[in-house]
Design a protein around this motif. Structure first.
Motif, PDB file in Angstrom:
ATOM      1  N   ALA A 187      -6.054  10.104  -3.360  1.00 53.77           N
ATOM      2  CA  ALA A 187      -6.147  10.236  -4.767  1.00 53.77           C
ATOM      3  C   ALA A 187      -7.688   9.788  -5.160  1.00 53.77           C
ATOM      4  N   GLY A 188      -8.159  10.668  -6.073  1.00 56.66           N
ATOM      5  CA  GLY A 188      -9.402  10.251  -6.649  1.00 56.66           C
ATOM      6  C   GLY A 188      -9.687   9.184  -7.563  1.00 56.66           C
ATOM      7  N   THR A 189      -8.457   9.219  -8.259  1.00 58.21           N
ATOM      8  CA  THR A 189      -8.305   8.047  -9.181  1.00 58.21           C
ATOM      9  C   THR A 189      -7.035   7.740  -9.232  1.00 58.21           C
ATOM     10  N   GLY A 190      -6.875   6.491 -10.286  1.00 58.84           N
ATOM     11  CA  GLY A 190      -5.343   5.736 -10.262  1.00 58.84           C
ATOM     12  C   GLY A 190      -5.570   4.317  -9.893  1.00 58.84           C
ATOM     13  N   TYR A 204       0.793  -1.197   0.012  1.00 53.18           N
ATOM     14  CA  TYR A 204      -0.064   0.071  -0.153  1.00 53.18           C
ATOM     15  C   TYR A 204       1.085   1.186   0.004  1.00 53.18           C
ATOM     16  N   ASN A 205       0.583   2.086  -0.834  1.00 57.13           N
ATOM     17  CA  ASN A 205       1.212   3.426  -1.067  1.00 57.13           C
ATOM     18  C   ASN A 205       0.431   4.572  -0.434  1.00 57.13           C
ATOM     19  N   ALA A 206       0.723   5.100   0.932  1.00 57.25           N
ATOM     20  CA  ALA A 206      -0.262   5.844   1.726  1.00 57.25           C
ATOM     21  C   ALA A 206      -0.115   7.500   0.892  1.00 57.25           C
ATOM     22  N   ARG A 207       0.705   7.559   0.056  1.00 55.76           N
ATOM     23  CA  ARG A 207       0.852   9.061  -0.684  1.00 55.76           C
ATOM     24  C   ARG A 207      -0.325   9.169  -1.455  1.00 55.76           C
ATOM     25  N   TYR A 227      -8.169  -0.632  -7.607  1.00 56.43           N
ATOM     26  CA  TYR A 227      -8.199  -1.769  -7.115  1.00 56.43           C
ATOM     27  C   TYR A 227      -8.712  -1.879  -5.722  1.00 56.43           C
ATOM     28  N   ILE A 228      -8.334  -1.002  -4.752  1.00 57.20           N
ATOM     29  CA  ILE A 228      -8.614  -0.772  -3.488  1.00 57.20           C
ATOM     30  C   ILE A 228     -10.398  -0.791  -3.466  1.00 57.20           C
ATOM     31  N   ASP A 229     -10.991  -0.174  -4.318  1.00 55.86           N
ATOM     32  CA  ASP A 229     -12.300   0.136  -4.491  1.00 55.86           C
ATOM     33  C   ASP A 229     -12.902  -1.318  -4.839  1.00 55.86           C
ATOM     34  N   TYR A 230     -12.231  -2.198  -5.651  1.00 59.51           N
ATOM     35  CA  TYR A 230     -12.700  -3.660  -5.974  1.00 59.51           C
ATOM     36  C   TYR A 230     -12.608  -4.487  -4.670  1.00 59.51           C
TER      37      TYR A 230
END
Length: 264
Positions: free
Chosen positions: A186-189, A179-182, A194-197
């Motif tokens: 972000a609203g997209t990317g 996981y990249n906390a930076r 993938y996290i949404d999935y």
């Protein structure tokens, strides 16, 4: 005693490194921990064994332990150099255990219930009777997943198997590895996609338990360095983000808060 199994039918998800770091964290925090290595790759065993215990692996291993229903698990435990952590090593002879009951481990664990606070089981990246044996013995099942299509697909397959062949589906969790906390806001990317999935289709561990993508893990598992959030010795790998994530994972597993150890 809580039994936690880390399992994935796909290799390379960070299963063994999660076991090692979470077990070490709880052990260093004062808990009694047993690692049971049921992975043919023997990675956890190689990490924990020293010159003295290596010589005893032929007789003290999980294949020998579960080979007979009347064996006692306590007779196959080896001490490690890590505070609070013992191990029952793996063995290539697990390949001969295909006929062992998928209830065998659950039937054997009560004899050591007074000796340990936590048992971590590392399974091999497949789905068979031995993996089922670990599931049936577990209070919690955790599947590490990288943010990619193949990990999503294999997690979907595993979800269906756990739901139809065990009663553990409500105790099964996905934890994100890499996981990249930076990009958290972000609203997209790709990461958000993938996290949404994963969040839509699975029950995930808390965000703070997700391990960052870092080479520090290799320093711990391959070079046997301790993990800390500040420099405390030449054998210490310093990575505050990884340290915090592992401590959060250990606390989530334990269900209690504890004073984080200086290093583990």
């Amino acid at each position: 005693m809580q039994v936690i199994t880390f399992s994935s039918i796909k290799g390379g998800t960070g299963k063994t490194s999660h076991v090692i770091m979470a077990a070490n964290c709880l052990g260093a925090a004062g808990y009694r921990v047993l690692v049971i290595d049921m992975d043919l790759n023997n990675a956890a065993s190689f990490y924990y064994l020293n010159e003295q215990t290596q010589e005893r692996v032929n007789e003290k291993n999980i294949a020998a332990a579960i080979g007979r229903a009347d064996n006692r698990l306590e007779d196959y435990i080896l001490l490690t150099d890590h505070r609070g952590v013992d191990i029952i090593p793996s063995s290539l002879y697990l390949v001969d255990m295909r006929g062992v009951s998928d209830r065998r481990l659950a039937q054997m664990l009560p004899t050591i219930s007074e000796q340990y606070d936590f048992i971590f089981v590392d399974t091999q990246p497949t789905y068979d009777n031995l993996v089922l044996a670990a599931y049936n013995a577990s209070d919690i099942i955790i599947t590490p997943a990288n943010l990619c299509t193949f990990d999503y697909n294999t997690a979907s397959f595993l979800r269906d198997k756990i739901a139809t062949e065990t009663d553990k589906i409500n105790n099964w969790y996905i934890t994100i590895n890499g996981y990249n906390a930076r990009y958290a806001q972000a609203g997209t990317g790709i990461q958000k996609e993938y996290i949404d999935y994963f969040q839509r289709d699975f029950t995930l561990t808390p965000t703070q338990t997700w391990l960052p993508w870092t080479s520090t893990v290799r320093k711990i598992t391959d070079q046997n360095m301790y993990l800390s959030d500040k420099k405390s010795g030449k054998d210490t790998a310093v990575n505050p983000k990884l340290y915090d994530a592992v401590c959060a994972l250990a606390e989530s597993i334990s269900g209690t808060s504890f004073a984080p150890p200086e290093e583990f």
